[in-house]
Design a protein around this motif. Structure first.
Motif, PDB file in Angstrom:
ATOM      1  N   ALA A  51      -2.355   4.587 -10.112  1.00  0.00           N
ATOM      2  CA  ALA A  51      -3.756   4.381  -9.748  1.00  0.00           C
ATOM      3  C   ALA A  51      -4.196   3.002 -10.217  1.00  0.00           C
ATOM      4  O   ALA A  51      -3.929   2.612 -11.352  1.00  0.00           O
ATOM      5  N   GLY A  52      -4.834   2.267  -9.331  1.00  0.00           N
ATOM      6  CA  GLY A  52      -5.322   0.940  -9.663  1.00  0.00           C
ATOM      7  C   GLY A  52      -4.317  -0.177  -9.461  1.00  0.00           C
ATOM      8  O   GLY A  52      -4.673  -1.352  -9.585  1.00  0.00           O
ATOM      9  N   SER A  53      -3.058   0.161  -9.168  1.00  0.00           N
ATOM     10  CA  SER A  53      -2.063  -0.882  -8.917  1.00  0.00           C
ATOM     11  C   SER A  53      -2.528  -1.788  -7.790  1.00  0.00           C
ATOM     12  O   SER A  53      -3.129  -1.336  -6.819  1.00  0.00           O
ATOM     13  N   THR A  54      -2.226  -3.065  -7.929  1.00  0.00           N
ATOM     14  CA  THR A  54      -2.547  -4.035  -6.887  1.00  0.00           C
ATOM     15  C   THR A  54      -1.292  -4.810  -6.529  1.00  0.00           C
ATOM     16  O   THR A  54      -0.333  -4.866  -7.291  1.00  0.00           O
ATOM     17  N   GLY A  55      -1.324  -5.384  -5.363  1.00  0.00           N
ATOM     18  CA  GLY A  55      -0.202  -6.192  -4.913  1.00  0.00           C
ATOM     19  C   GLY A  55      -0.488  -6.746  -3.540  1.00  0.00           C
ATOM     20  O   GLY A  55      -1.639  -6.822  -3.102  1.00  0.00           O
ATOM     21  N   ARG A  56       0.589  -7.123  -2.868  1.00  0.00           N
ATOM     22  CA  ARG A  56       0.490  -7.637  -1.526  1.00  0.00           C
ATOM     23  C   ARG A  56       1.546  -6.994  -0.645  1.00  0.00           C
ATOM     24  O   ARG A  56       2.656  -6.714  -1.098  1.00  0.00           O
ATOM     25  N   ARG A  66       3.459  -7.457   3.214  1.00  0.00           N
ATOM     26  CA  ARG A  66       3.694  -8.353   4.345  1.00  0.00           C
ATOM     27  C   ARG A  66       3.924  -7.510   5.593  1.00  0.00           C
ATOM     28  O   ARG A  66       4.728  -6.578   5.576  1.00  0.00           O
ATOM     29  N   THR A  67       3.227  -7.861   6.658  1.00  0.00           N
ATOM     30  CA  THR A  67       3.304  -7.075   7.884  1.00  0.00           C
ATOM     31  C   THR A  67       4.217  -7.748   8.909  1.00  0.00           C
ATOM     32  O   THR A  67       4.534  -8.929   8.793  1.00  0.00           O
ATOM     33  N   ARG A  68       4.603  -6.981   9.910  1.00  0.00           N
ATOM     34  CA  ARG A  68       5.424  -7.512  11.014  1.00  0.00           C
ATOM     35  C   ARG A  68       4.698  -8.629  11.756  1.00  0.00           C
ATOM     36  O   ARG A  68       5.329  -9.438  12.420  1.00  0.00           O
ATOM     37  N   LEU A  69       3.381  -8.671  11.646  1.00  0.00           N
ATOM     38  CA  LEU A  69       2.604  -9.723  12.302  1.00  0.00           C
ATOM     39  C   LEU A  69       2.581 -11.011  11.477  1.00  0.00           C
ATOM     40  O   LEU A  69       1.948 -11.982  11.873  1.00  0.00           O
ATOM     41  N   GLY A  70       3.259 -10.990  10.312  1.00  0.00           N
ATOM     42  CA  GLY A  70       3.312 -12.173   9.464  1.00  0.00           C
ATOM     43  C   GLY A  70       2.155 -12.300   8.492  1.00  0.00           C
ATOM     44  O   GLY A  70       2.036 -13.305   7.793  1.00  0.00           O
ATOM     45  N   LEU A  71       1.297 -11.291   8.433  1.00  0.00           N
ATOM     46  CA  LEU A  71       0.169 -11.329   7.498  1.00  0.00           C
ATOM     47  C   LEU A  71       0.611 -10.876   6.115  1.00  0.00           C
ATOM     48  O   LEU A  71       1.443  -9.977   5.977  1.00  0.00           O
ATOM     49  N   ARG A  72       0.051 -11.481   5.105  1.00  0.00           N
ATOM     50  CA  ARG A  72       0.267 -11.074   3.709  1.00  0.00           C
ATOM     51  C   ARG A  72      -1.085 -10.594   3.202  1.00  0.00           C
ATOM     52  O   ARG A  72      -1.997 -11.390   2.995  1.00  0.00           O
ATOM     53  N   LEU A  73      -1.205  -9.258   3.032  1.00  0.00           N
ATOM     54  CA  LEU A  73      -2.496  -8.653   2.732  1.00  0.00           C
ATOM     55  C   LEU A  73      -2.509  -8.022   1.344  1.00  0.00           C
ATOM     56  O   LEU A  73      -1.529  -7.385   0.937  1.00  0.00           O
ATOM     57  N   PRO A  74      -3.629  -8.150   0.631  1.00  0.00           N
ATOM     58  CA  PRO A  74      -3.737  -7.496  -0.672  1.00  0.00           C
ATOM     59  C   PRO A  74      -3.931  -5.995  -0.508  1.00  0.00           C
ATOM     60  O   PRO A  74      -4.519  -5.537   0.478  1.00  0.00           O
ATOM     61  N   PHE A  75      -3.396  -5.247  -1.472  1.00  0.00           N
ATOM     62  CA  PHE A  75      -3.634  -3.801  -1.460  1.00  0.00           C
ATOM     63  C   PHE A  75      -3.973  -3.323  -2.859  1.00  0.00           C
ATOM     64  O   PHE A  75      -3.647  -3.966  -3.855  1.00  0.00           O
ATOM     65  N   ALA A  88       6.816  -6.089   0.265  1.00  0.00           N
ATOM     66  CA  ALA A  88       5.670  -5.753  -0.584  1.00  0.00           C
ATOM     67  C   ALA A  88       6.003  -6.128  -2.017  1.00  0.00           C
ATOM     68  O   ALA A  88       7.177  -6.166  -2.407  1.00  0.00           O
ATOM     69  N   GLU A  89       4.981  -6.403  -2.777  1.00  0.00           N
ATOM     70  CA  GLU A  89       5.158  -6.723  -4.196  1.00  0.00           C
ATOM     71  C   GLU A  89       3.975  -6.212  -4.988  1.00  0.00           C
ATOM     72  O   GLU A  89       2.843  -6.168  -4.496  1.00  0.00           O
ATOM     73  N   LEU A  90       4.269  -5.783  -6.195  1.00  0.00           N
ATOM     74  CA  LEU A  90       3.241  -5.304  -7.117  1.00  0.00           C
ATOM     75  C   LEU A  90       2.901  -6.391  -8.121  1.00  0.00           C
ATOM     76  O   LEU A  90       3.768  -7.190  -8.495  1.00  0.00           O
ATOM     77  N   ARG A  93      11.381  -0.670  -1.365  1.00  0.00           N
ATOM     78  CA  ARG A  93      11.989   0.080  -0.261  1.00  0.00           C
ATOM     79  C   ARG A  93      11.029   0.335   0.895  1.00  0.00           C
ATOM     80  O   ARG A  93      11.435   0.881   1.916  1.00  0.00           O
ATOM     81  N   TRP A  94       9.774  -0.058   0.755  1.00  0.00           N
ATOM     82  CA  TRP A  94       8.817   0.182   1.840  1.00  0.00           C
ATOM     83  C   TRP A  94       9.298  -0.361   3.190  1.00  0.00           C
ATOM     84  O   TRP A  94       9.138   0.322   4.200  1.00  0.00           O
ATOM     85  N   PRO A  95       9.906  -1.540   3.259  1.00  0.00           N
ATOM     86  CA  PRO A  95      10.379  -2.012   4.570  1.00  0.00           C
ATOM     87  C   PRO A  95      11.488  -1.134   5.165  1.00  0.00           C
ATOM     88  O   PRO A  95      11.696  -1.146   6.377  1.00  0.00           O
ATOM     89  N   ASP A  96      12.193  -0.366   4.333  1.00  0.00           N
ATOM     90  CA  ASP A  96      13.258   0.507   4.836  1.00  0.00           C
ATOM     91  C   ASP A  96      12.701   1.622   5.721  1.00  0.00           C
ATOM     92  O   ASP A  96      13.388   2.079   6.628  1.00  0.00           O
ATOM     93  N   TRP A  97      11.500   2.072   5.432  1.00  0.00           N
ATOM     94  CA  TRP A  97      10.934   3.182   6.196  1.00  0.00           C
ATOM     95  C   TRP A  97       9.619   2.854   6.887  1.00  0.00           C
ATOM     96  O   TRP A  97       9.228   3.544   7.824  1.00  0.00           O
ATOM     97  N   GLY A  98       8.943   1.828   6.477  1.00  0.00           N
ATOM     98  CA  GLY A  98       7.649   1.485   7.059  1.00  0.00           C
ATOM     99  C   GLY A  98       7.798   0.523   8.224  1.00  0.00           C
ATOM    100  O   GLY A  98       8.110  -0.650   8.016  1.00  0.00           O
ATOM    101  N   PRO A  99       7.606   0.981   9.457  1.00  0.00           N
ATOM    102  CA  PRO A  99       7.821   0.127  10.621  1.00  0.00           C
ATOM    103  C   PRO A  99       6.929  -1.111  10.686  1.00  0.00           C
ATOM    104  O   PRO A  99       7.284  -2.085  11.327  1.00  0.00           O
TER     105      PRO A  99
END
Length: 118
Positions: free
Chosen positions: A41-46, A48-57, A32-34, A21-27
């Motif tokens: 705590a410690g969860s990782t994933g990626r 995707r931004t409006r700029l087309g970047l896919r970034l790890p988190f 996003a995916e886990l 649901r992150w895209p529903d509220w995150g401009p």
């Protein structure tokens, strides 16, 4: 940056921690995916931004039902806090001092969260 939301803390927390649901509220987020189920705590994933970047988190802090924070591409990013308040809750986003220009994006996100949950 914070906002009173006329919804339960549990409802707002549920929205903030539902990665799908992150895209529903995150401009700034289009997806996003886990790597494993459930934000914690410690969860990782990626993300995707409006700029087309896919970034790890990585989720760097997690207090179930109350707060979580993350680092995106290894850089400390926003914190998210939900506290019961009166007839609803107070949702707060924190940003590092170097990212103060991101506060207007947080304001839009808080408005969207209120609209979805109220």
């Amino acid at each position: 940056m914070s906002r009173h939301i006329a919804a339960s803390a549990a409802d707002v927390w549920g929205l903030l921690t539902d990665v799908g649901r992150w895209p529903d509220w995150g401009p700034s987020i289009t997806g996003a995916e886990l790597d494993s189920p459930g934000l914690q705590a410690g969860s990782t994933g990626r993300v995707r931004t409006r700029l087309g970047l896919r970034l790890p988190f990585t989720v760097t802090e997690f207090d179930a039902g109350r707060s979580w924070a993350w680092a995106v591409a290894g850089i400390r990013a926003t914190g998210h806090l939900v506290v019961p308040e009166g007839d609803g809750c107070r949702a707060t986003f924190t940003v590092p001092c170097w990212a103060l220009a991101y506060l207007p994006v947080c304001a839009v996100a808080l408005r969207r969260i209120a609209k979805i949950t109220e």
